[in-house]
Design an enzyme around this catalytic site. Structure first.
Site, PDB file in Angstrom:
ATOM      1  N   HIS A 161      -6.545   5.035  -5.749  1.00  0.00           N
ATOM      2  CA  HIS A 161      -7.169   3.873  -6.399  1.00  0.00           C
ATOM      3  C   HIS A 161      -8.532   4.199  -7.022  1.00  0.00           C
ATOM      4  O   HIS A 161      -9.073   3.388  -7.763  1.00  0.00           O
ATOM      5  CB  HIS A 161      -7.358   2.725  -5.407  1.00  0.00           C
ATOM      6  CG  HIS A 161      -6.077   2.171  -4.888  1.00  0.00           C
ATOM      7  ND1 HIS A 161      -5.107   1.642  -5.710  1.00  0.00           N
ATOM      8  CD2 HIS A 161      -5.581   2.080  -3.620  1.00  0.00           C
ATOM      9  CE1 HIS A 161      -4.073   1.242  -4.973  1.00  0.00           C
ATOM     10  NE2 HIS A 161      -4.335   1.497  -3.701  1.00  0.00           N
ATOM     11  N   HIS A 198       1.455   0.845  -3.485  1.00  0.00           N
ATOM     12  CA  HIS A 198       0.477   0.287  -4.419  1.00  0.00           C
ATOM     13  C   HIS A 198       0.343   1.165  -5.657  1.00  0.00           C
ATOM     14  O   HIS A 198       0.384   2.389  -5.561  1.00  0.00           O
ATOM     15  CB  HIS A 198      -0.884   0.159  -3.727  1.00  0.00           C
ATOM     16  CG  HIS A 198      -0.847  -0.666  -2.473  1.00  0.00           C
ATOM     17  ND1 HIS A 198      -0.709  -0.096  -1.220  1.00  0.00           N
ATOM     18  CD2 HIS A 198      -0.893  -2.005  -2.289  1.00  0.00           C
ATOM     19  CE1 HIS A 198      -0.700  -1.067  -0.305  1.00  0.00           C
ATOM     20  NE2 HIS A 198      -0.802  -2.232  -0.928  1.00  0.00           N
ATOM     21  N   ASP A 285       3.792   3.257   2.732  1.00  0.00           N
ATOM     22  CA  ASP A 285       3.704   1.809   2.961  1.00  0.00           C
ATOM     23  C   ASP A 285       4.840   1.044   2.289  1.00  0.00           C
ATOM     24  O   ASP A 285       4.815  -0.186   2.231  1.00  0.00           O
ATOM     25  CB  ASP A 285       2.328   1.263   2.528  1.00  0.00           C
ATOM     26  CG  ASP A 285       1.775   1.915   1.289  1.00  0.00           C
ATOM     27  OD1 ASP A 285       2.513   2.640   0.598  1.00  0.00           O
ATOM     28  OD2 ASP A 285       0.581   1.692   0.987  1.00  0.00           O
TER      29      ASP A 285
HETATM   30  C1  FKS Z   1      -3.078  -6.915   1.161  1.00  0.00           C
HETATM   31  C2  FKS Z   1      -4.514  -6.531   0.833  1.00  0.00           C
HETATM   32  C3  FKS Z   1      -4.603  -5.228   0.121  1.00  0.00           C
HETATM   33  C4  FKS Z   1      -6.037  -3.272  -0.142  1.00  0.00           C
HETATM   34  C5  FKS Z   1      -4.821  -2.394  -0.092  1.00  0.00           C
HETATM   35  C6  FKS Z   1      -5.179  -0.961  -0.368  1.00  0.00           C
HETATM   36  C7  FKS Z   1      -3.986  -0.035  -0.341  1.00  0.00           C
HETATM   37  C8  FKS Z   1      -4.406   1.414  -0.287  1.00  0.00           C
HETATM   38  C9  FKS Z   1      -3.282   2.408  -0.501  1.00  0.00           C
HETATM   39  C10 FKS Z   1      -3.839   3.833  -0.352  1.00  0.00           C
HETATM   40  F1  FKS Z   1      -2.881   4.723  -0.562  1.00  0.00           F
HETATM   41  F2  FKS Z   1      -4.804   4.050  -1.217  1.00  0.00           F
HETATM   42  F3  FKS Z   1      -4.288   4.016   0.861  1.00  0.00           F
HETATM   43  N1  FKS Z   1      -5.854  -4.594   0.342  1.00  0.00           N
HETATM   44  N2  FKS Z   1      -3.017  -8.203   1.801  1.00  0.00           N
HETATM   45  O1  FKS Z   1      -2.258   2.232   0.438  1.00  0.00           O
HETATM   46  O2  FKS Z   1      -2.695   2.276  -1.777  1.00  0.00           O
HETATM   47 ZN    ZN Z   2      -0.641   1.886  -0.617  1.00  0.00          ZN
END
Ligand code: FKS
Ligand code: ZN
Length: 343
Positions: A161, A198, A285
């Site tokens: 990110h 993500h 994830d």
């Molecule tokens: C969901 C809230 C989301 C942020 C999620 C970040 C994901 C990070 C990721 C990484 F690989 F970078 F770690 N909040 N209710 O998994 O993409």
């Molecule tokens: Zn993620």
């Protein structure tokens, strides 16, 4: 396959993030990597090695000097302002439309200028951990350049990110982008496959205008999933980079049958690009019981994922990203790597 790991990530452990209108327990925790490391040992994937130090030059090839400078001193400035026992640094104001970015302002101005969310706190150990994660990715890249068929960069904090001049989404420096740029600087042509749930908005932005690095991402549609503001199918690259960016956003509850179709499509595009190396943003994830995501992949699907990636027949660097179900994370991570090694 060689795994690269450093214990310095343990010092990056903000206990909470601000999300859903409240402070909530962090999901991006040190136990993630510790469990995966134990599973790599248990299943005898190969040696676990300490990273080499590549210095600041490879980071400067990707990131803005102001962001790097700020991340290096943010914790100190924060504690000078709010006291030794202050909680982790989280921004509370941003230069949104019409307001001015202030990269050389006080700590609040700089936090707002460089952060894009409230889920990515900075603590004393954050900078060292972020640097180690970069060195882990680069050490993996060097192993590939030295002739290994695959390597696993067990990096934490994650990276995909983080853009040239923004941190967020638990990411500070973009480990995989820095490794991809390093390959370019070694005269090699890299393609990136991002299988984290993500969208890797940072990686996409870094290479968006370039034709020398292909970025392909499979992810939860940003119409309902983080990072909300990038990752749509119509983002195909710009200028010289037109056609070198492929987003495959997918619906809620996507299972392996649909996921496998998208993966095949991405790998077809990667093969057509004819890269020298493949870099995989390995996020876990997409698992059916992940606490923050909404796909439905099962434990055994990750073996198929590894086999499918292996069929592209490219030297492959896996870089660890997300994945938050601590009961399954270690098993499904090593399933991908095992599937690759056997495929
Ligand atoms: C969901 C809230 C989301 C942020 C999620 C970040 C994901 C990070 C990721 C990484 F690989 F970078 F770690 N909040 N209710 O998994 O993409
Ligand atoms: Zn993620």
């Amino acid at each position: 396959m060689k795994t690269f790991y450093a214990a310095s990530h343990l010092e990056h452990a903000p206990g909470q993030e601000f999300e859903g209108g409240r402070l909530t327990p962090a999901v991006e925790v040190p136990a993630r990597v510790e469990r995966v490391r134990a599973e790599v040992e248990r299943r005898k994937l190969g040696p676990i090695l300490a990273p080499e130090d590549f210095g600041m030059a490879p980071i400067a090839r990707v990131h803005d000097a102001g962001l790097v400078q700020f991340l290096g001193e943010a914790s100190e400035l924060w504690h000078k302002r709010y006291g030794e026992n202050a909680p982790p640094a989280i921004p509370s104001a941003w230069p949104a439309r019409g307001l001015r970015e202030r990269p050389v302002g006080d700590v609040e101005s700089r936090l707002g200028t460089y952060a894009f969310d409230t889920a990515t706190p900075i603590v004393k150990g954050t900078w060292n951990a972020a640097l180690a994660a970069v060195n882990i990715a680069l050490s993996g890249a060097q192993a590939i350049k030295g002739g290994e068929r695959a390597a696993f960069a067990l990096a934490r904090p994650p990276g995909h990110h983080a853009s040239a001049d923004l941190f967020g989404g638990y990411c500070y420096l973009n480990n995989i982008a820095i490794a991809a740029q390093w390959f370019v600087d070694q005269g090699l042509k890299p393609a990136i496959l991002d299988v984290d749930y993500h969208h890797g908005n940072g990686t996409q932005s870094i290479f968006y205008n370039r034709s020398d690095v292909l970025y392909c991402s499979l992810h939860g549609d940003p119409s309902f999933a983080f990072p909300h503001f990038l990752g749509f199918a119509d983002e195909t690259g710009a200028g010289a980079g037109e056609g070198a960016n492929l987003n495959l956003p997918m619906a809620m509850y996507t299972d392996w049958s649909h996921y496998a179709e998208a993966l095949a499509l991405a790998l077809k595009r990667i093969t057509a690009f004819a890269p020298d190396v493949l870099l995989v943003s390995l996020g876990l994830d997409t698992f059916e019981a992940d606490p923050i995501s909404r796909f439905k992949l099962k434990r055994e699907d990750y073996l198929r994922m590894g086999e499918t990636i292996a069929a592209a027949n490219l030297p492959t660097l896996f870089v660890f990203e997300g994945g938050y179900n601590l009961d399954a994370l270690a098993e499904i991570t090593v399933n991908v790597l095992d599937g690759f090694a056997g495929g």
